[in-house]
Motif scaffolding. Structure first.
Motif, short mmCIF file in Angstrom:
data_model
loop_
_atom_site.label_atom_id
_atom_site.label_comp_id
_atom_site.label_asym_id
_atom_site.label_seq_id
_atom_site.Cartn_x
_atom_site.Cartn_y
_atom_site.Cartn_z
N ASN A 99 0.85 -1.19 -0.17
CA ASN A 99 -0.07 -0.04 -0.02
C ASN A 99 0.76 1.30 -0.06
O ASN A 99 1.73 1.52 1.01
CB ASN A 99 -0.85 -0.06 1.19
CG ASN A 99 -1.87 1.14 1.39
OD1 ASN A 99 -1.42 2.40 1.05
ND2 ASN A 99 -2.98 0.88 1.66
N LEU A 128 0.43 4.44 0.94
CA LEU A 128 0.17 5.13 2.06
C LEU A 128 0.83 4.58 3.12
O LEU A 128 1.43 5.14 3.87
CB LEU A 128 -1.42 5.35 2.48
CG LEU A 128 -2.13 6.17 1.40
CD1 LEU A 128 -3.70 6.11 1.87
CD2 LEU A 128 -1.66 7.28 1.30
N GLY A 129 0.84 3.30 3.07
CA GLY A 129 1.68 2.69 4.01
C GLY A 129 3.14 2.70 4.10
O GLY A 129 3.93 2.82 4.90
N ALA A 136 4.49 5.02 2.60
CA ALA A 136 4.75 6.58 2.92
C ALA A 136 5.13 6.88 4.42
O ALA A 136 5.91 7.49 4.96
CB ALA A 136 3.75 7.61 2.39
N ASP A 137 4.07 6.17 5.27
CA ASP A 137 4.11 6.04 6.64
C ASP A 137 5.52 5.50 7.11
O ASP A 137 6.26 5.95 7.99
CB ASP A 137 3.11 5.48 7.44
CG ASP A 137 1.57 6.43 7.18
OD1 ASP A 137 1.85 7.39 7.08
OD2 ASP A 137 0.78 5.75 7.27
N THR A 138 5.94 4.40 6.59
CA THR A 138 7.11 3.58 6.93
C THR A 138 8.47 4.39 6.53
O THR A 138 9.31 4.63 7.24
CB THR A 138 7.36 2.25 6.08
OG1 THR A 138 6.10 1.33 6.40
CG2 THR A 138 8.57 1.56 6.49
N ARG A 152 8.48 7.58 6.29
CA ARG A 152 8.44 8.83 7.24
C ARG A 152 8.90 8.54 8.59
O ARG A 152 9.62 9.20 9.21
CB ARG A 152 7.06 9.44 7.37
CG ARG A 152 7.00 10.87 7.74
CD ARG A 152 5.68 11.67 7.91
NE ARG A 152 4.86 11.25 6.47
CZ ARG A 152 3.90 10.52 6.41
NH1 ARG A 152 3.39 9.70 7.38
NH2 ARG A 152 3.28 10.45 5.02
N HIS A 153 8.56 7.21 9.06
CA HIS A 153 8.98 6.89 10.42
C HIS A 153 10.66 6.76 10.21
O HIS A 153 11.27 6.90 11.38
CB HIS A 153 8.49 5.39 10.53
CG HIS A 153 8.93 4.62 11.57
ND1 HIS A 153 8.51 5.04 13.05
CD2 HIS A 153 9.74 3.63 11.65
CE1 HIS A 153 9.22 4.20 13.90
NE2 HIS A 153 10.03 3.27 13.13
N HIS A 154 11.13 6.33 9.23
CA HIS A 154 12.54 6.25 9.08
C HIS A 154 13.36 7.67 8.56
O HIS A 154 14.55 7.51 8.28
CB HIS A 154 13.04 5.20 8.32
CG HIS A 154 12.84 3.97 8.69
ND1 HIS A 154 13.58 3.14 9.47
CD2 HIS A 154 11.80 3.14 8.32
CE1 HIS A 154 13.13 2.05 9.80
NE2 HIS A 154 11.91 1.93 9.13
N PRO A 185 10.77 11.67 4.34
CA PRO A 185 9.48 12.25 3.64
C PRO A 185 9.39 12.22 2.31
O PRO A 185 10.36 12.85 1.55
CB PRO A 185 9.63 13.58 4.34
CG PRO A 185 10.80 14.05 4.47
CD PRO A 185 11.58 12.68 4.81
N ARG A 227 7.33 12.70 -0.33
CA ARG A 227 6.93 13.84 -1.02
C ARG A 227 7.84 14.84 -1.16
O ARG A 227 8.39 15.35 -2.17
CB ARG A 227 5.63 14.27 -0.35
CG ARG A 227 5.20 15.61 -1.32
CD ARG A 227 3.79 15.97 -0.96
NE ARG A 227 2.85 15.16 -1.10
CZ ARG A 227 1.60 15.10 -0.70
NH1 ARG A 227 1.07 16.11 -0.04
NH2 ARG A 227 0.77 14.08 -1.03
#
Length: 156
Positions: free
Chosen positions: A86, A88-89, A91-93, A95-97, A100, A102
């Protein structure tokens, strides 16, 4: 840092690929010849740097082996067999690392538009030419001299 994060981040930062396109990549998008590995996006092959080619090879080797309906393996497989990750998932992963997606993609696109005409980038990335033109303006690129030279050059 997880292998899939390094692969996705490299594709975003080097080629300005959106996560929605990255998650759709399969082993069919990877080609090799004597000494080079290519990633084909929008029917355009890109030569991969050797380190990224090794990361992608490792990702394909160590990721789950389920295939999609066409028999291709996703570079970033999802949790459901035969489905991609996914975006979105992912992107979250990222960002978590601390990555970013985008902002990295925007920077990569602006860097590329300094060297390439907007029409070339639009074709390579599958974005609308007007969008590429707006990005080129933001990047400070002025391709009017290039276009004038192309019009003035004899065809043949």
């Amino acid at each position: 840092m997880p292998l899939e994060v390094r692969v996705a981040a490299a594709l975003v930062r080097l080629y300005a690929l959106p996560l929605t396109r990255i998650v759709e990549l399969t082993d069919d998008h990877i080609r090799r010849d004597q000494g080079h590995t290519y990633l084909t996006v929008n029917q355009h092959p890109f030569v991969l740097p050797p380190k990224l080619a090794r990361l992608i090879d490792d990702q394909l080797q160590y990721s789950p082996r389920h295939s999609n309906a066409a028999g291709c393996r996703y570079l970033l497989p999802g949790y459901s067999p035969g489905r991609p990750r996914n975006p979105l998932g992912l992107a979250d992963t990222l960002r978590h690392h601390g990555l970013p997606a985008r902002a990295a993609r925007n920077t990569a696109m602006m860097d590329a538009l300094v060297d390439l005409p907007p029409m070339v980038m639009a074709d390579l990335l599958g974005i609308h030419p007007k969008t590429a033109e707006r990005w080129a303006t933001l990047a400070g690129g002025n391709w009017s001299e290039y276009l004038a030279a192309r019009r003035a050059a004899p065809q043949g």
